[in-house]
Write an enzyme that holds these catalytic residues in place. Sequence first.
Site, PDB file in Angstrom:
ATOM      1  N   TYR A  70       0.846  -1.200   0.000  1.00 52.11           N
ATOM      2  CA  TYR A  70       0.000   0.000   0.000  1.00 52.11           C
ATOM      3  C   TYR A  70       0.873   1.238   0.000  1.00 52.11           C
ATOM      4  O   TYR A  70       2.028   1.216   0.413  1.00 52.11           O
ATOM      5  CB  TYR A  70      -1.008  -0.006   1.149  1.00 52.11           C
ATOM      6  CG  TYR A  70      -0.467  -0.064   2.560  1.00 52.11           C
ATOM      7  CD1 TYR A  70       0.060   1.060   3.189  1.00 52.11           C
ATOM      8  CD2 TYR A  70      -0.552  -1.239   3.305  1.00 52.11           C
ATOM      9  CE1 TYR A  70       0.520   1.022   4.489  1.00 52.11           C
ATOM     10  CE2 TYR A  70      -0.097  -1.299   4.619  1.00 52.11           C
ATOM     11  CZ  TYR A  70       0.434  -0.166   5.200  1.00 52.11           C
ATOM     12  OH  TYR A  70       0.875  -0.207   6.497  1.00 52.11           O
ATOM     13  N   CYS A  71       0.315   2.329  -0.506  1.00 53.54           N
ATOM     14  CA  CYS A  71       1.027   3.601  -0.678  1.00 53.54           C
ATOM     15  C   CYS A  71       2.365   3.399  -1.392  1.00 53.54           C
ATOM     16  O   CYS A  71       3.429   3.776  -0.888  1.00 53.54           O
ATOM     17  CB  CYS A  71       1.242   4.295   0.666  1.00 53.54           C
ATOM     18  SG  CYS A  71       1.651   6.063   0.510  1.00 53.54           S
ATOM     19  N   PRO A  72       2.346   2.805  -2.600  1.00 51.93           N
ATOM     20  CA  PRO A  72       3.604   2.501  -3.302  1.00 51.93           C
ATOM     21  C   PRO A  72       4.304   3.757  -3.811  1.00 51.93           C
ATOM     22  O   PRO A  72       3.668   4.765  -4.115  1.00 51.93           O
ATOM     23  CB  PRO A  72       3.136   1.626  -4.465  1.00 51.93           C
ATOM     24  CG  PRO A  72       1.735   2.097  -4.737  1.00 51.93           C
ATOM     25  CD  PRO A  72       1.165   2.437  -3.389  1.00 51.93           C
ATOM     26  N   LYS A  96       7.921  -4.280   2.454  1.00 56.91           N
ATOM     27  CA  LYS A  96       7.931  -2.848   2.749  1.00 56.91           C
ATOM     28  C   LYS A  96       7.539  -2.586   4.200  1.00 56.91           C
ATOM     29  O   LYS A  96       6.629  -3.204   4.735  1.00 56.91           O
ATOM     30  CB  LYS A  96       6.959  -2.129   1.816  1.00 56.91           C
ATOM     31  CG  LYS A  96       6.775  -0.639   2.089  1.00 56.91           C
ATOM     32  CD  LYS A  96       5.846  -0.026   1.058  1.00 56.91           C
ATOM     33  CE  LYS A  96       5.520   1.422   1.391  1.00 56.91           C
ATOM     34  NZ  LYS A  96       4.710   2.067   0.339  1.00 56.91           N
TER      35      LYS A  96
END
Length: 271
Positions: free
Chosen positions: A146-148, A159
């Site tokens: 998420y939030c790449p 991550k």
Amino acid sequence: MQQNPWPQGFHILDSTEVQPAFDIMFPFAWDELACRRVGAGAKPIVHLWRHPGAMVVGLRDRRLPNAEDAMTRLRLAGLETVVRNSGGAAVPLDLGVVNLSIILPNPDNNIHFREDFKIMVELIRESLAPWTEMGAVADGEISGAYCPGDYDLSIGGRKFCGIAQRRQTKAYVVQAFIVVEASGEERAALARRFYDEAAGGTNAAGYPLVRPGSMASLQELAGVPSAEAFAGSVRRVLEAKSGVIVDFETAGVTREEVSEMSHKLRQRYDK
């Protein structure tokens, strides 16, 4: 960009150990106002904070067809939900996540996006030195997280940190969320449920496809014992660079100003 981003006597505001109830927009409004002050000549500042439970949504996320319904569901479930004014996508927050903002001057309005991100990357690497070698922390987008972004931070391909940026005319803010405690996978599942609902079953372009196995906490990846331990390491690294701990009053932004800015940011971005 200036040669030394850490000038003598820059300020450190650490609110990670103080957890009163506060509007999740408060730290973003505070950063916005502090950035204006730094742009006008105040000392650069690093802001550390946590929140007990929220979902911070990106500007593109808000444009998904069922975003409003998805945000309402999260609020009814007890998660404060806002749209932030910096880059990035949806991020779940809780007390196991440490948030960092580095606020630095940019008097010549130079655009050095990658160099600015690297300041945050190096700070986090140095802060993790008690638990892992700096070389173990990779930067580069992690597919399925998420939030790449180009400056995702990961260990072993999973991550634990995302970085975004907000620029003003004479200063800028580099913001990071660092997943320190508990399960990265559970937070990824929360983000995935948000997108499943917000996208309304469509193949809408531009939203992250969050997949299992992409996220982990520093507790899982490197044995970091707690959010407090990580925040303490950040403080020590910053103090070694000549940072000075300050409180909200010394930082020069009043709570009344922050409340007014919080309202303005909601009116501007959450629509």
